[in-house]
Design a protein around this motif. Structure first.
Motif, PDB file in Angstrom:
ATOM      1  N   THR A  63       0.925  -1.333   0.026  1.00 60.31           N
ATOM      2  CA  THR A  63      -0.053  -0.052   0.090  1.00 60.31           C
ATOM      3  C   THR A  63       0.820   1.150  -0.067  1.00 60.31           C
ATOM      4  OG1 THR A  63      -0.041  -0.131   2.504  1.00 60.31           O
ATOM      5  CG2 THR A  63      -2.156  -1.046   1.150  1.00 60.31           C
ATOM      6  N   GLU A  64       1.958   1.124   0.435  1.00 64.19           N
ATOM      7  CA  GLU A  64       2.737   2.365   0.587  1.00 64.19           C
ATOM      8  C   GLU A  64       3.843   2.704  -0.756  1.00 64.19           C
ATOM      9  OE1 GLU A  64       5.088   1.979   4.093  1.00 64.19           O
ATOM     10  OE2 GLU A  64       3.462   2.028   5.354  1.00 64.19           O
ATOM     11  N   GLU A 106       4.362   3.557  -4.761  1.00 62.44           N
ATOM     12  CA  GLU A 106       3.858   4.248  -5.515  1.00 62.44           C
ATOM     13  C   GLU A 106       4.020   3.672  -7.112  1.00 62.44           C
ATOM     14  OE1 GLU A 106       4.831   8.384  -5.729  1.00 62.44           O
ATOM     15  OE2 GLU A 106       5.015   8.512  -3.782  1.00 62.44           O
TER      16      GLU A 106
END
Length: 397
Positions: A181-182, A184
């Motif tokens: 989720t972190e 990019e």
């Protein structure tokens, strides 16, 4: 208290003497039929996991002092502790994969068989502390070569027995599962491999279970999403699959090539028809090279530091006053032991990095439907011996 301790020591010594007398008596009572253990009387606890330093760590704990641990693997392994044995508190004796042993069965003639058939790594490990009940060793294999490690653990017990423990080496063993989720993802130059065919989501999941560490054995939903990071190179892997389709994305072309090899093999074995489509981005390869540049640069810097260290050692022997040295040279002198230890590992580590880059080039051509020309591979090998970041990137373009 001292008297009680002395009394306990005496009782323990008497028990040990009595035990050895019984064992030796059993062995001497019939020389032609020595006592043979049929079960092992010790317990082994083990831990096998990917560590933060991008290597596989094996920890063995036995409830008796360890005599030897014999390791055999059908995967070529770089064993760090072979050189860093003082820090690791172990002694490693590397064997030849062609090792032969003789054995005699009953009245048959002695014959010779290979105990290392198909072996790529064979070694004997001993704790440097003879009373140690714990042993730890670290490996780094090249990804793309699945297999297993067999550990034959022999403690200092009479009669002698050994236990066999087996540990898997996944094809993408240096990949660690992450939350994802972190990251990019849209900013990464991701190449894509797509898979379609008459398969279920649980089929793909079983392939991922065999391919990557940290994947649950069973799938409880109708689709799967997985995120991984290559702990050595630093590249990422995104996986999404459901009934009839699967998608794999990574900046590292070699990661996708290994997935392609594994999925094709597994699908063929199960007689499942699949169709593969790929979209390799040129920027992916340049990005992966730039992830590798600092790792190669560290090895090149090490070579330069050793050259400087040799000169500084000579100066040190002639000059008592070293105040004229700059801070960098003082630091090199202070780190002399670690530099020399790392230098003994340098040829293996440089060879490992060269193998990654050569594979990356071959995989680039494979996705283009081509075979890398021998002349180009020789040119690449020469370029790696005279490493230049810009020239290497131009070669891949």
């Amino acid at each position: 208290v001292k008297k009680e301790l002395d009394s306990l020591r005496d009782a323990l010594a008497a028990k040990q003497k009595d035990y050895m007398t019984k064992v030796n008596g059993a062995n001497n009572s019939s020389p032609s039929k020595p006592a043979v253990a049929v079960t092992s009387e010790f317990h082994v606890r083990s831990k096998w996991e990917l560590e933060g330093s991008a290597c596989l760590g094996l920890v063995l704990e036995v409830d008796a002092p360890i005599d030897t641990v014999c390791l055999r693997s059908d995967v070529a392994l770089e064993i760090f502790d072979e050189v860093e044995r003082e820090a690791a508190n172990i002694v490693v004796s590397m064997g030849s994969p062609q090792l032969q042993v003789s054995h005699t069965a009953g009245d048959e003639k002695s014959n010779t068989t290979s105990v290392a058939s198909g072996s790529k790594t064979l070694c004997v490990i001993r704790p440097s502390d003879s009373s140690s009940t714990r042993l730890e060793v670290h490996f780094r294999p090249l990804e793309g070569h699945p297999g297993e490690i067999q550990a034959f653990i022999t403690p200092k017990l009479v009669p002698r027995t050994a236990q066999l423990k087996t540990f898997p080496v996944h094809a993408l063993c240096l990949h660690q599962r992450i939350a994802g989720t972190e990251i990019e993802w849209e900013r990464l130059p991701m190449s894509t491999l797509r898979l379609t065919g008459a398969f279920l989501a649980r089929d793909v999941h079983s392939w991922m279970f065999a391919l990557l560490p940290g994947v649950p054995e069973s799938l409880t939903t109708e689709f799967g999403v997985l995120y991984f990071k290559n702990t050595f190179v630093g590249s990422y892997l995104f996986i999404r699959y459901s009934k009839g389709e699967a998608e794999f994305k990574s900046e590292n072309i070699s990661t996708l090539a290994i997935i392609r090899e594994t999925v094709t093999r597994e699908a063929t074995q199960r007689k499942i028809a699949v169709k593969l489509a790929s979209d390799p981005l040129p920027d992916s390869m340049v990005h992966t090279l730039r992830l590798l540049h600092p790792l190669v640069g560290r090895q090149l810097k090490l070579v330069q530091q050793l050259k400087i260290l040799d000169a500084l050692k000579e100066i040190e022997g002639q000059e008592e006053d070293r105040s004229f040295l700059n801070e960098e040279h003082k630091q090199i002198l202070a780190s002399a032991n670690s530099i020399q230890t790392d230098m003994r590992l340098q040829p293996k580590r440089t060879g490992y990095l060269k193998s990654l880059i050569i594979r990356l080039y071959k995989d680039r051509d494979m996705f283009k439907g081509e075979v890398s020309p021998v002349a180009k591979l020789k040119e690449l090998d020469h370029l790696l011996d005279n490493y230049d970041e810009k020239q290497l990137e131009l070669f891949f373009k």
